[in-house]
Design a protein around this motif. Structure first.
Motif, PDB file in Angstrom:
ATOM      1  N   ARG A 192     -24.048  67.684 -21.478  1.00 56.33           N
ATOM      2  CA  ARG A 192     -23.208  68.891 -21.769  1.00 56.33           C
ATOM      3  C   ARG A 192     -22.315  68.358 -22.845  1.00 56.33           C
ATOM      4  O   ARG A 192     -21.613  67.534 -23.260  1.00 56.33           O
ATOM      5  CB  ARG A 192     -22.335  69.040 -20.367  1.00 56.33           C
ATOM      6  CG  ARG A 192     -21.207  70.048 -20.319  1.00 56.33           C
ATOM      7  CD  ARG A 192     -20.416  70.041 -19.109  1.00 56.33           C
ATOM      8  NE  ARG A 192     -19.344  70.867 -19.024  1.00 56.33           N
ATOM      9  CZ  ARG A 192     -19.421  72.244 -18.472  1.00 56.33           C
ATOM     10  NH1 ARG A 192     -20.722  72.723 -18.509  1.00 56.33           N
ATOM     11  NH2 ARG A 192     -18.482  72.965 -18.760  1.00 56.33           N
ATOM     12  N   ASP A 193     -22.096  69.567 -24.006  1.00 54.54           N
ATOM     13  CA  ASP A 193     -21.365  69.465 -25.050  1.00 54.54           C
ATOM     14  C   ASP A 193     -19.923  69.874 -24.792  1.00 54.54           C
ATOM     15  O   ASP A 193     -19.432  70.334 -23.839  1.00 54.54           O
ATOM     16  CB  ASP A 193     -22.043  69.801 -26.170  1.00 54.54           C
ATOM     17  CG  ASP A 193     -22.097  71.428 -26.274  1.00 54.54           C
ATOM     18  OD1 ASP A 193     -21.028  72.248 -25.307  1.00 54.54           O
ATOM     19  OD2 ASP A 193     -22.800  72.004 -27.098  1.00 54.54           O
ATOM     20  N   ARG A 194     -18.856  69.744 -25.523  1.00 55.62           N
ATOM     21  CA  ARG A 194     -17.622  69.940 -25.335  1.00 55.62           C
ATOM     22  C   ARG A 194     -17.357  71.350 -25.761  1.00 55.62           C
ATOM     23  O   ARG A 194     -16.187  72.012 -25.222  1.00 55.62           O
ATOM     24  CB  ARG A 194     -16.789  69.266 -26.396  1.00 55.62           C
ATOM     25  CG  ARG A 194     -16.733  67.622 -26.383  1.00 55.62           C
ATOM     26  CD  ARG A 194     -16.077  67.348 -25.177  1.00 55.62           C
ATOM     27  NE  ARG A 194     -16.221  65.836 -24.663  1.00 55.62           N
ATOM     28  CZ  ARG A 194     -15.786  64.650 -25.063  1.00 55.62           C
ATOM     29  NH1 ARG A 194     -14.568  65.007 -25.862  1.00 55.62           N
ATOM     30  NH2 ARG A 194     -15.832  63.620 -24.794  1.00 55.62           N
ATOM     31  N   ASN A 195     -18.274  72.268 -26.025  1.00 50.69           N
ATOM     32  CA  ASN A 195     -18.282  73.662 -25.833  1.00 50.69           C
ATOM     33  C   ASN A 195     -18.554  74.146 -24.659  1.00 50.69           C
ATOM     34  O   ASN A 195     -18.535  75.400 -24.512  1.00 50.69           O
ATOM     35  CB  ASN A 195     -18.978  74.304 -27.030  1.00 50.69           C
ATOM     36  CG  ASN A 195     -18.549  74.008 -28.509  1.00 50.69           C
ATOM     37  OD1 ASN A 195     -17.388  73.812 -28.721  1.00 50.69           O
ATOM     38  ND2 ASN A 195     -19.579  73.696 -29.206  1.00 50.69           N
ATOM     39  N   GLY A 196     -18.931  73.283 -23.683  1.00 47.95           N
ATOM     40  CA  GLY A 196     -19.327  73.810 -22.612  1.00 47.95           C
ATOM     41  C   GLY A 196     -20.798  74.010 -22.233  1.00 47.95           C
ATOM     42  O   GLY A 196     -21.019  74.777 -21.056  1.00 47.95           O
ATOM     43  N   GLN A 197     -21.547  74.001 -23.319  1.00 49.23           N
ATOM     44  CA  GLN A 197     -22.930  74.177 -23.088  1.00 49.23           C
ATOM     45  C   GLN A 197     -23.639  73.129 -22.081  1.00 49.23           C
ATOM     46  O   GLN A 197     -23.367  72.001 -22.595  1.00 49.23           O
ATOM     47  CB  GLN A 197     -23.783  74.342 -24.564  1.00 49.23           C
ATOM     48  CG  GLN A 197     -23.284  75.713 -25.222  1.00 49.23           C
ATOM     49  CD  GLN A 197     -24.006  75.692 -26.746  1.00 49.23           C
ATOM     50  OE1 GLN A 197     -24.526  76.612 -26.582  1.00 49.23           O
ATOM     51  NE2 GLN A 197     -23.908  74.786 -27.407  1.00 49.23           N
ATOM     52  N   THR A 198     -24.466  73.620 -21.448  1.00 48.09           N
ATOM     53  CA  THR A 198     -25.035  72.512 -20.430  1.00 48.09           C
ATOM     54  C   THR A 198     -26.627  72.712 -20.282  1.00 48.09           C
ATOM     55  O   THR A 198     -27.108  73.468 -20.212  1.00 48.09           O
ATOM     56  CB  THR A 198     -24.566  72.639 -18.951  1.00 48.09           C
ATOM     57  OG1 THR A 198     -22.999  72.768 -19.259  1.00 48.09           O
ATOM     58  CG2 THR A 198     -24.698  71.608 -17.911  1.00 48.09           C
ATOM     59  N   LEU A 199     -27.322  71.568 -20.289  1.00 51.29           N
ATOM     60  CA  LEU A 199     -28.787  71.297 -20.019  1.00 51.29           C
ATOM     61  C   LEU A 199     -28.932  70.310 -18.804  1.00 51.29           C
ATOM     62  O   LEU A 199     -28.096  69.346 -18.841  1.00 51.29           O
ATOM     63  CB  LEU A 199     -29.510  70.847 -21.425  1.00 51.29           C
ATOM     64  CG  LEU A 199     -29.532  72.007 -22.337  1.00 51.29           C
ATOM     65  CD1 LEU A 199     -29.855  71.357 -23.535  1.00 51.29           C
ATOM     66  CD2 LEU A 199     -30.304  73.219 -22.084  1.00 51.29           C
ATOM     67  N   TRP A 294     -29.611  77.357 -11.094  1.00 50.71           N
ATOM     68  CA  TRP A 294     -28.587  78.408 -10.580  1.00 50.71           C
ATOM     69  C   TRP A 294     -27.245  77.961 -10.669  1.00 50.71           C
ATOM     70  O   TRP A 294     -26.342  78.929 -11.410  1.00 50.71           O
ATOM     71  CB  TRP A 294     -29.100  78.553  -9.130  1.00 50.71           C
ATOM     72  CG  TRP A 294     -28.662  79.432  -8.180  1.00 50.71           C
ATOM     73  CD1 TRP A 294     -27.720  80.529  -8.735  1.00 50.71           C
ATOM     74  CD2 TRP A 294     -28.697  79.805  -6.896  1.00 50.71           C
ATOM     75  NE1 TRP A 294     -27.385  81.340  -7.797  1.00 50.71           N
ATOM     76  CE2 TRP A 294     -28.081  81.016  -6.479  1.00 50.71           C
ATOM     77  CE3 TRP A 294     -29.467  79.284  -5.759  1.00 50.71           C
ATOM     78  CZ2 TRP A 294     -28.135  81.710  -5.280  1.00 50.71           C
ATOM     79  CZ3 TRP A 294     -29.573  79.929  -4.721  1.00 50.71           C
ATOM     80  CH2 TRP A 294     -28.995  80.966  -4.345  1.00 50.71           C
ATOM     81  N   GLN A 295     -26.742  76.907 -10.511  1.00 46.45           N
ATOM     82  CA  GLN A 295     -25.229  76.536 -10.744  1.00 46.45           C
ATOM     83  C   GLN A 295     -25.136  76.539 -12.227  1.00 46.45           C
ATOM     84  O   GLN A 295     -24.028  76.849 -12.387  1.00 46.45           O
ATOM     85  CB  GLN A 295     -25.306  75.193  -9.920  1.00 46.45           C
ATOM     86  CG  GLN A 295     -23.761  74.476 -10.351  1.00 46.45           C
ATOM     87  CD  GLN A 295     -22.677  75.232  -9.998  1.00 46.45           C
ATOM     88  OE1 GLN A 295     -22.714  76.378  -9.264  1.00 46.45           O
ATOM     89  NE2 GLN A 295     -21.433  75.001 -10.648  1.00 46.45           N
ATOM     90  N   ARG A 296     -26.143  76.115 -12.896  1.00 45.67           N
ATOM     91  CA  ARG A 296     -25.529  75.912 -14.225  1.00 45.67           C
ATOM     92  C   ARG A 296     -25.534  77.401 -14.944  1.00 45.67           C
ATOM     93  O   ARG A 296     -24.532  77.540 -15.724  1.00 45.67           O
ATOM     94  CB  ARG A 296     -26.857  75.319 -15.348  1.00 45.67           C
ATOM     95  CG  ARG A 296     -26.815  75.136 -16.772  1.00 45.67           C
ATOM     96  CD  ARG A 296     -27.805  74.669 -17.275  1.00 45.67           C
ATOM     97  NE  ARG A 296     -29.171  75.163 -16.964  1.00 45.67           N
ATOM     98  CZ  ARG A 296     -29.709  76.065 -17.301  1.00 45.67           C
ATOM     99  NH1 ARG A 296     -29.245  77.102 -17.998  1.00 45.67           N
ATOM    100  NH2 ARG A 296     -30.912  76.248 -16.549  1.00 45.67           N
ATOM    101  N   MET A 297     -26.306  78.423 -14.409  1.00 43.56           N
ATOM    102  CA  MET A 297     -26.204  79.642 -14.689  1.00 43.56           C
ATOM    103  C   MET A 297     -24.997  80.381 -14.533  1.00 43.56           C
ATOM    104  O   MET A 297     -24.453  81.100 -15.031  1.00 43.56           O
ATOM    105  CB  MET A 297     -27.404  80.446 -14.112  1.00 43.56           C
ATOM    106  CG  MET A 297     -27.551  82.075 -14.510  1.00 43.56           C
ATOM    107  SD  MET A 297     -28.825  82.805 -13.130  1.00 43.56           S
ATOM    108  CE  MET A 297     -28.033  82.713 -11.718  1.00 43.56           C
ATOM    109  N   LEU A 298     -24.588  80.151 -13.116  1.00 46.14           N
ATOM    110  CA  LEU A 298     -23.177  80.865 -12.540  1.00 46.14           C
ATOM    111  C   LEU A 298     -22.169  79.986 -13.396  1.00 46.14           C
ATOM    112  O   LEU A 298     -21.349  80.605 -13.488  1.00 46.14           O
ATOM    113  CB  LEU A 298     -23.187  80.257 -11.110  1.00 46.14           C
ATOM    114  CG  LEU A 298     -24.094  81.043 -10.225  1.00 46.14           C
ATOM    115  CD1 LEU A 298     -23.903  80.687  -8.714  1.00 46.14           C
ATOM    116  CD2 LEU A 298     -23.891  82.489 -10.077  1.00 46.14           C
ATOM    117  N   ASP A 299     -22.138  78.703 -13.643  1.00 43.53           N
ATOM    118  CA  ASP A 299     -21.095  78.066 -14.233  1.00 43.53           C
ATOM    119  C   ASP A 299     -20.983  78.518 -15.834  1.00 43.53           C
ATOM    120  O   ASP A 299     -19.829  78.554 -16.490  1.00 43.53           O
ATOM    121  CB  ASP A 299     -21.526  76.430 -14.345  1.00 43.53           C
ATOM    122  CG  ASP A 299     -20.261  75.687 -14.582  1.00 43.53           C
ATOM    123  OD1 ASP A 299     -19.241  75.741 -13.904  1.00 43.53           O
ATOM    124  OD2 ASP A 299     -20.321  74.946 -15.680  1.00 43.53           O
TER     125      ASP A 299
END
Length: 317
Positions: A192-199, A294-299
């Motif tokens: 996860r980067d500091r812009n909130g993008q998550t993989l 699914w959680q990443r998509m909602l987040d």
């Protein structure tokens, strides 16, 4: 029975004082109202201009209709297809219920709750979950940027629903027989980067290895990235091989942050995922990446309506 004009019904509803339970029932009922044409229009709009899903040839001509969808015949390979061919939603039926079901996905409803609200069988609800969610969760960043935090979380391996188990069954909520991180635990790697993008990546069982980090993280990290992790040696070796900057936080010694050097963002995502997934009362290992996606998509809060989810699921992988 005499039909009542909608304006009269709406005027009557405005005069009623609804309780919280009444409002919830009304929302469920409204969410279940969808015309098949509405869903089909969204599907064909999302797939408009798409090349042949089999050969990639850009030209085709119309070739009749089936199941409400326009069919096309590719001028390259000669095979026919529709807007759902090659997508996770191919061959699924009851399109008039899809939008209502996608609202249940946004509300994180269980299989049985979604089946009750939409009016389908629970096995249909389960099948749709693992078609719609993998399709929509492909909405993910191609690369991370600047400062990236990476850490793993582990869950007890589960063969829930399997007909050919490789071990003796155990009661739900069991514990691992071996201490520490062993091959009894599934590893979920999150960056996860500091812009909130998550993989997220399901790397298998046991501790994450350098080879797994190379496969998962190397393609999504820019050359000038600063990678922050805990003190696991695999991250240090990976950073040396990849030629990227790396900082570690020794959480085992109680050090949580050194200024901007911390992994609190990714650990907060782990915490949200663990508290969210409890409602499903056990997740099979083979579906773990679906639930984390699914959680990443909602987040991420980019897909916020059933129409958004449907368009994302229709896109070719």
């Amino acid at each position: 029975m005499r039909a009542v004009p909608f304006d009269d019904v709406f005027a009557l509803l405005t005069t009623v004082q609804f309780s919280a339970g009444d409002l919830a029932r009304l929302r469920e009922w409204i969410a279940g109202i969808a015309h098949p044409a509405e869903c089909i229009a969204l599907i064909e709009q999302a797939a408009r201009g798409r090349p042949c899903p089999r050969c990639g040839y850009p030209r085709a001509h119309r070739c009749g209709q089936a199941s409400g969808l326009q069919r096309f015949r590719c001028l390259g390979c000669g095979r026919s297809y529709n807007a759902l061919t090659g997508t996770p939603l191919a061959r699924l039926r009851k399109k008039e219920h899809w939008l209502a079901y996608l609202q249940c996905v946004l509300e994180s409803r269980t299989v049985r709750e979604a089946a009750r609200v939409v009016g389908v069988h629970r096995t249909t609800s389960f099948r749709w979950r693992h078609r719609f969610v993998p399709g929509a969760m492909r909405d993910r960043p191609a690369r991370l940027s600047a400062i990236v935090e990476a850490d793993e979380t582990y869950r007890l391996e589960s063969q829930k629903g399997s007909r050919n188990m490789t071990r003796k069954p155990r009661k739900r909520g069991g514990v691992a027989k071996k201490r520490g991180i062993s091959n009894e635990l599934d590893c979920l790697l999150v960056a996860r980067d500091r812009n909130g993008q998550t993989l997220d990546f399901h790397t298998g069982r046991g501790q994450v290895t350098v080879a797994q980090l190379q496969k998962c993280l190397k393609p999504v990290l820019p050359d000038d990235v600063l990678l922050i992790s805990d003190s696991a040696l695999s991250y240090r070796h990976f950073a040396q091989q990849a030629g990227i900057l790396h900082e570690k936080v020794n959480t085992k010694k109680g050090i949580r942050a050194r200024g901007a050097i911390h992994i609190q963002n990714v650990n907060a995502w782990h915490s949200r995922f663990k508290s969210w997934v409890v409602r499903f009362r056990g997740v099979a290992s083979r579906y773990l990446i679906n639930y984390s996606g699914w959680q990443r998509m909602l987040d991420a809060r980019r897909l916020t309506t059933p129409a958004h989810l449907l368009r994302a699921a229709v896109q070719l992988g």
